[in-house]
Enzyme design. Structure first.
Site, PDB file in Angstrom:
ATOM      1  N   GLN A 170       0.971  -1.235   0.099  1.00  0.00           N
ATOM      2  CA  GLN A 170       0.026  -0.029   0.038  1.00  0.00           C
ATOM      3  C   GLN A 170       0.894   1.348  -0.044  1.00  0.00           C
ATOM      4  OE1 GLN A 170      -3.248   0.879  -0.072  1.00  0.00           O
ATOM      5  NE2 GLN A 170      -2.476   3.154   0.344  1.00  0.00           N
ATOM      6  N   GLN A 172       0.125   4.811  -0.831  1.00  0.00           N
ATOM      7  CA  GLN A 172      -0.317   6.092  -0.588  1.00  0.00           C
ATOM      8  C   GLN A 172      -0.452   6.092   0.885  1.00  0.00           C
ATOM      9  OE1 GLN A 172      -4.251   6.954  -1.959  1.00  0.00           O
ATOM     10  NE2 GLN A 172      -3.757   9.170  -1.995  1.00  0.00           N
ATOM     11  N   GLY A 297     -10.840   0.818   2.370  1.00  0.00           N
ATOM     12  CA  GLY A 297     -12.041   0.112   1.439  1.00  0.00           C
ATOM     13  C   GLY A 297     -11.281  -0.330  -0.110  1.00  0.00           C
ATOM     14  N   GLY A 298     -10.663   0.775  -0.675  1.00  0.00           N
ATOM     15  CA  GLY A 298     -10.260   0.544  -2.003  1.00  0.00           C
ATOM     16  C   GLY A 298      -8.939   1.595  -2.181  1.00  0.00           C
ATOM     17  N   MET A 299      -8.029   0.941  -2.929  1.00  0.00           N
ATOM     18  CA  MET A 299      -7.092   1.742  -3.346  1.00  0.00           C
ATOM     19  C   MET A 299      -6.820   1.718  -4.970  1.00  0.00           C
ATOM     20  SD  MET A 299      -4.582   3.877  -2.772  1.00  0.00           S
ATOM     21  CE  MET A 299      -3.482   4.575  -3.931  1.00  0.00           C
ATOM     22  N   GLU A 300      -6.784   2.873  -5.687  1.00  0.00           N
ATOM     23  CA  GLU A 300      -7.012   3.201  -7.025  1.00  0.00           C
ATOM     24  C   GLU A 300      -5.492   2.707  -7.730  1.00  0.00           C
ATOM     25  OE1 GLU A 300      -6.995   5.605  -4.547  1.00  0.00           O
ATOM     26  OE2 GLU A 300      -6.101   7.490  -5.420  1.00  0.00           O
ATOM     27  N   ASN A 301      -4.957   1.772  -7.492  1.00  0.00           N
ATOM     28  CA  ASN A 301      -3.728   1.381  -8.388  1.00  0.00           C
ATOM     29  C   ASN A 301      -4.081   1.145  -9.588  1.00  0.00           C
ATOM     30  OD1 ASN A 301      -2.230   1.237  -5.777  1.00  0.00           O
ATOM     31  ND2 ASN A 301      -3.130  -0.594  -5.084  1.00  0.00           N
ATOM     32  N   HIS A 324     -16.049   4.534  -7.269  1.00  0.00           N
ATOM     33  CA  HIS A 324     -14.954   5.452  -6.794  1.00  0.00           C
ATOM     34  C   HIS A 324     -13.574   5.253  -7.324  1.00  0.00           C
ATOM     35  CE1 HIS A 324     -13.330   8.335  -3.422  1.00  0.00           C
ATOM     36  NE2 HIS A 324     -12.144   7.418  -3.903  1.00  0.00           N
ATOM     37  N   GLU A 325     -12.857   4.185  -6.890  1.00  0.00           N
ATOM     38  CA  GLU A 325     -11.578   3.795  -7.323  1.00  0.00           C
ATOM     39  C   GLU A 325     -11.496   3.669  -8.785  1.00  0.00           C
ATOM     40  OE1 GLU A 325     -10.094   4.050  -4.865  1.00  0.00           O
ATOM     41  OE2 GLU A 325     -11.209   3.416  -3.501  1.00  0.00           O
ATOM     42  N   HIS A 328     -10.741   7.420  -9.919  1.00  0.00           N
ATOM     43  CA  HIS A 328      -9.405   7.811  -9.924  1.00  0.00           C
ATOM     44  C   HIS A 328      -8.839   7.989 -11.134  1.00  0.00           C
ATOM     45  CE1 HIS A 328      -8.918   9.042  -5.960  1.00  0.00           C
ATOM     46  NE2 HIS A 328      -9.473   7.936  -5.104  1.00  0.00           N
ATOM     47  N   GLU A 347      -9.435  13.274  -4.226  1.00  0.00           N
ATOM     48  CA  GLU A 347     -10.617  12.849  -3.668  1.00  0.00           C
ATOM     49  C   GLU A 347     -11.964  13.174  -3.638  1.00  0.00           C
ATOM     50  OE1 GLU A 347     -10.509   9.918  -2.747  1.00  0.00           O
ATOM     51  OE2 GLU A 347      -8.187   9.432  -2.574  1.00  0.00           O
ATOM     52  N   ASP A 402      -1.553  11.421   6.223  1.00  0.00           N
ATOM     53  CA  ASP A 402      -2.809  10.782   6.584  1.00  0.00           C
ATOM     54  C   ASP A 402      -3.573  11.528   7.235  1.00  0.00           C
ATOM     55  OD1 ASP A 402      -2.499   8.107   5.388  1.00  0.00           O
ATOM     56  OD2 ASP A 402      -2.621   7.192   7.348  1.00  0.00           O
ATOM     57  N   TYR A 410     -12.785  14.658   0.784  1.00  0.00           N
ATOM     58  CA  TYR A 410     -13.824  13.813   0.233  1.00  0.00           C
ATOM     59  C   TYR A 410     -14.979  14.466  -0.225  1.00  0.00           C
ATOM     60  CZ  TYR A 410     -10.837   9.630   0.689  1.00  0.00           C
ATOM     61  OH  TYR A 410      -9.907   8.828   0.652  1.00  0.00           O
ATOM     62  N   LYS A 583     -11.474   2.338   8.393  1.00  0.00           N
ATOM     63  CA  LYS A 583     -12.770   2.927   8.501  1.00  0.00           C
ATOM     64  C   LYS A 583     -13.695   2.275   9.537  1.00  0.00           C
ATOM     65  CE  LYS A 583     -17.009   3.560   5.813  1.00  0.00           C
ATOM     66  NZ  LYS A 583     -17.399   3.383   4.618  1.00  0.00           N
TER      67      LYS A 583
HETATM   68  N1  BES Z   1      -6.826   6.764  -2.591  1.00  0.00           N
HETATM   69  C1  BES Z   1      -7.949   6.331  -1.500  1.00  0.00           C
HETATM   70  C2  BES Z   1      -7.188   5.583  -0.385  1.00  0.00           C
HETATM   71  C3  BES Z   1      -6.139   6.278   0.571  1.00  0.00           C
HETATM   72  C4  BES Z   1      -6.385   7.830   0.770  1.00  0.00           C
HETATM   73  C5  BES Z   1      -5.151   5.595   1.032  1.00  0.00           C
HETATM   74  C6  BES Z   1      -5.063   8.249   1.330  1.00  0.00           C
HETATM   75  C7  BES Z   1      -3.836   6.257   1.613  1.00  0.00           C
HETATM   76  C8  BES Z   1      -4.248   7.563   1.912  1.00  0.00           C
HETATM   77  C9  BES Z   1      -9.050   5.409  -2.013  1.00  0.00           C
HETATM   78  O1  BES Z   1      -9.605   6.214  -3.284  1.00  0.00           O
HETATM   79  C10 BES Z   1     -10.248   5.826  -1.096  1.00  0.00           C
HETATM   80  O2  BES Z   1     -10.474   6.873  -1.059  1.00  0.00           O
HETATM   81  N2  BES Z   1     -10.642   4.817  -0.454  1.00  0.00           N
HETATM   82  C11 BES Z   1     -11.743   4.886   0.558  1.00  0.00           C
HETATM   83  C12 BES Z   1     -13.230   4.445  -0.365  1.00  0.00           C
HETATM   84  C13 BES Z   1     -13.773   5.384  -0.935  1.00  0.00           C
HETATM   85  C14 BES Z   1     -15.103   4.755  -1.585  1.00  0.00           C
HETATM   86  C15 BES Z   1     -14.285   6.741  -0.065  1.00  0.00           C
HETATM   87  C16 BES Z   1     -11.761   4.061   1.733  1.00  0.00           C
HETATM   88  O3  BES Z   1     -10.688   3.179   1.546  1.00  0.00           O
HETATM   89  O4  BES Z   1     -12.443   4.095   2.353  1.00  0.00           O
HETATM   90 ZN    ZN Z   2     -10.306   7.682  -3.424  1.00  0.00          ZN
END
Ligand code: BES
Ligand code: ZN
Length: 629
Positions: A170, A172, A297-301, A324-325, A328, A347, A402, A410, A583
């Site tokens: 991971q 980011q 939840g997700g990471m947009e790799n 969402h991902e 990105h 975001e 972070d 968001y 989360k």
């Molecule tokens: N890029 C983010 C995850 C992230 C942000 C990781 C900052 C590390 C540092 C990803 O796109 C994201 O926003 N994920 C959300 C889900 C989304 C539907 C809001 C999550 O993981 O909760």
């Molecule tokens: Zn995001």
């Protein structure tokens, strides 16, 4: 072995102090060097979260060669940086964290003088490498630490197959430096190739456009320039199932059928986003469902979104995360925040795009409910956040990036775009966003650059119905009064039933027929204050504790714990021992802390569960629970 360059200076000292320590020709002005930033490179704004000085020497491409050792949880190998040198006298500076550097050489294998500075708790250690006059490539041989923040090594017991271990990375925001020594700033875009060797029987995937398997080694190619935080790898017992010609789902074999069914709309989502905002430029769009320890939840790799299995609800009710991902791929991966204080450009835009995709695929009612839930979360978070953190263009100097991962970036970010849509109309805003993406494709951008583009391409053209106070939105605290408020009739129905429940109606009398996930989430978000007896009654009627929907279950358990309903205890224990998604963990541990005798309970389960969590979840929870490892 390289002769380590020991300059004896301290990290953070002004770079002028280094001058006397360097070879005779120091790096003051040189007529042969163009000193200014490269056009479109966003390198004028300082990235306070990286030691790199890309305006002087920057990586354009890396070749990565690593072997994964699942016995020691260590990756060993080397990375070669191919450089662009704007200032011939400047050293090459990269970020590292917990890496053991074995050697630094040029393309001919000649050792290069280098120094690894002392560690900063957020930023890690600066590695400064002195270059020869003609050096264009630098190879760093190194290994990672078992506790590398970017890497989570899972034992077989943390996988669904229970047989093979698993690894994922991971990156980011600034974790990539803990598995690759590089210029770890989103302003630096590089192409990359990788060669990854893993034990027989394990499958390796990466965020790349091309993948080729040759025995135990898999090679990858990313030919589009990406920021370092988007380099990602996973390795385990993996299989894939095609959704369309360009979309597939990856998961452990036991999870794959469920994952493929849940995510069957992926291709339709890509099409929807292309129709709205221009072509998908990354070739394939695949999604990897990770073991539940994944902290997000997700990471947009790029080309391969990483996702938590907790989105597999069985009824596609949580697929907004995929929208969402995927979004990105435009906002974030194509056009990238240049520094972490511009995170809202990633975001906020992505949440807005996500909402548009959801509306197109599942209709206005669903999209409106999801927007309303987001705004409700934002309002709650704004009550807790100190004023400086309520600003879109947040100042993160001296902090972990972070800390900027709040509903402000968001949901306030998305509300800003919805306000622009309201004033200028959808058609105009869509054209504007499309040209924003087209004209900044594969670039990293700052908030200032966005505001200049906004002024020139939208505001100055006039035609809006009303005005938008841009400064108030971007630099002000709280939520501006002109933020559009979503009106959901489906939520109005929920609120009626909630009020009846509050007024004493029995659970079984509530009119909940046909309620969808978002309505249940609305119901649970607004129930408090409530007694344990009434929670027991609700549970009997609606079986919340048995819910297979992670969002409903997590919201329910947090409420139950907070209000002392013990019927959830066993389910909660199992959840905290398996799910690593921050989360969910955060509100659950918070609820435990707020419950009677909560601290002892929280610590008891945390001590057992902590080794199963990723470093980012550990960091958050250590601070919350006052836990010192
Ligand atoms: N890029 C983010 C995850 C992230 C942000 C990781 C900052 C590390 C540092 C990803 O796109 C994201 O926003 N994920 C959300 C889900 C989304 C539907 C809001 C999550 O993981 O909760
Ligand atoms: Zn995001």
């Amino acid at each position: 072995m390289a002769t380590a360059w020991r300059g004896g200076y301290k990290d953070g000292m002004k770079r002028t102090l280094l001058l006397p320590l360097l070879p005779a020709i120091a790096w003051t002005a040189c007529t042969g060097c163009a000193a200014g930033p490269e056009p479109g490179s966003a390198m004028t704004d300082l990235d306070v979260h990286s030691y790199a000085r890309p305006a002087e020497v920057r990586t354009r491409h890396i070749d990565l060669d690593l072997t994964l050792d699942f016995d020691t949880n260590i990756a060993r190998g080397q990375v070669t940086h191919h450089l662009v040198r704007r200032n011939r006298h400047a050293p090459f500076v990269v970020d590292t964290q917990d890496l053991a550097i074995a050697a630094v050489t040029d393309a001919a294998g000649r050792p290069l003088s280098h120094e690894l500075a002392t560690a900063d708790p957020h930023l890690g250690r600066r590695l400064t490498i002195l270059l020869g006059h003609d050096t264009t490539a630098v190879t760093i041989r190194y290994r990672t630490a078992p506790e590398a923040a970017a890497m989570q090594w899972l034992g077989p017991e943390q996988t669904s197959g229970q047989k093979l271990p698993f690894l994922f990375t991971q990156g980011q925001a600034i974790l990539t430096r803990s598995w690759i020594p590089l210029q770890d700033s989103p302003a630096v875009r590089i192409t990359w190739n990788a060669r990854i060797t893993a034990p027989t029987g394990m499958t390796t995937v990466m965020s790349a456009v091309e993948r080729e398997v040759d025995g135990e080694t898999t090679t990858f190619r990313m030919d589009k320039p990406v920021p370092s935080y988007l380099i990602a790898l996973a390795c385990g017992d993996l299989a894939s199932s095609d959704i369309s010609g360009r979309c597939a789902v990856w998961a452990e074999p036991a999870v794959l059928p469920r994952a493929a069914a849940e995510l069957s709309d992926m291709e339709a989502m890509v099409v929807a986003c292309e129709e709205l905002f221009g072509p998908y430029r990354w070739g394939r769009y695949d999604l990897l469902v990770l073991p539940p320890a994944f902290p997000f939840g997700g990471m947009e790799n790029p080309c391969l979104t990483f996702a938590t299995p907790t989105i597999l609800a069985g009824d596609k009710s949580l697929v907004a995360l995929v929208a969402h991902e995927l979004a990105h791929s435009w906002s974030g991966n194509l056009v990238t925040n240049a520094t972490w204080r511009d995170f809202w450009l990633n975001e906020g835009f992505t949440v807005y795009l996500e909402q548009r995709i959801m509306e197109r695929l599942y209709g206005r009612d669903r999209a409106t409910m999801e927007i309303a839930l987001g705004m409700q979360g934002l309002a709650a978070e704004l009550e807790e956040l100190p004023p400086p953190d309520q600003i879109l263009h947040i100042d993160l100097t001296g902090r972990n990036p972070d800390d900027g991962m709040t509903a402000v970036a968001y949901d306030k970010g998305a509300a800003f775009l919805r306000r622009l849509e309201q004033v200028y109309g959808r058609e105009t805003l869509d054209a504007f966003l499309r040209s924003w993406f087209d004209q900044h494709a594969f670039q990293s951008v700052t908030t200032a650059e966005f505001l200049a583009f906004l002024e020139a391409e939208l505001l100055a053209k006039g035609g809006g119905e009303g005005t938008v106070d841009i400064v108030r939105w971007v630099r002000g605290i709280g939520l501006p009064a002109d933020a559009p408020i979503p009106e959901s009739t489906l939520f109005a129905a929920v609120d009626t039933e909630r009020d009846r429940f509050r007024a004493g109606a029995a659970s079984s009398e509530l009119r909940t027929d046909g309620w969808v996930t978002q309505q249940w989430l609305r119901f649970l978000a607004d129930l408090d204050p409530v007694t344990p007896e009434r929670l027991a009654e609700l549970d009997k009627t609606f079986q919340f504790t048995r819910s297979g929907n992670s969002e409903i279950l997590a919201a329910w358990m947090a409420l139950a714990v907070r209000r002392g309903y013990r019927g959830v205890d066993r389910r909660l224990d199992l959840f905290l021992m398996t799910v690593g998604r921050r989360k969910f963990l955060k509100p659950l541990y918070e609820a435990l802390l707020a419950a009677e005798n909560g601290k002892a309970r929280a610590l008891a389960v945390y001590r057992r569960a902590r080794p199963r969590y990723h470093a980012v979840s550990q960091r958050t929870l250590d601070a919350m629970l006052d836990y010192r490892p």
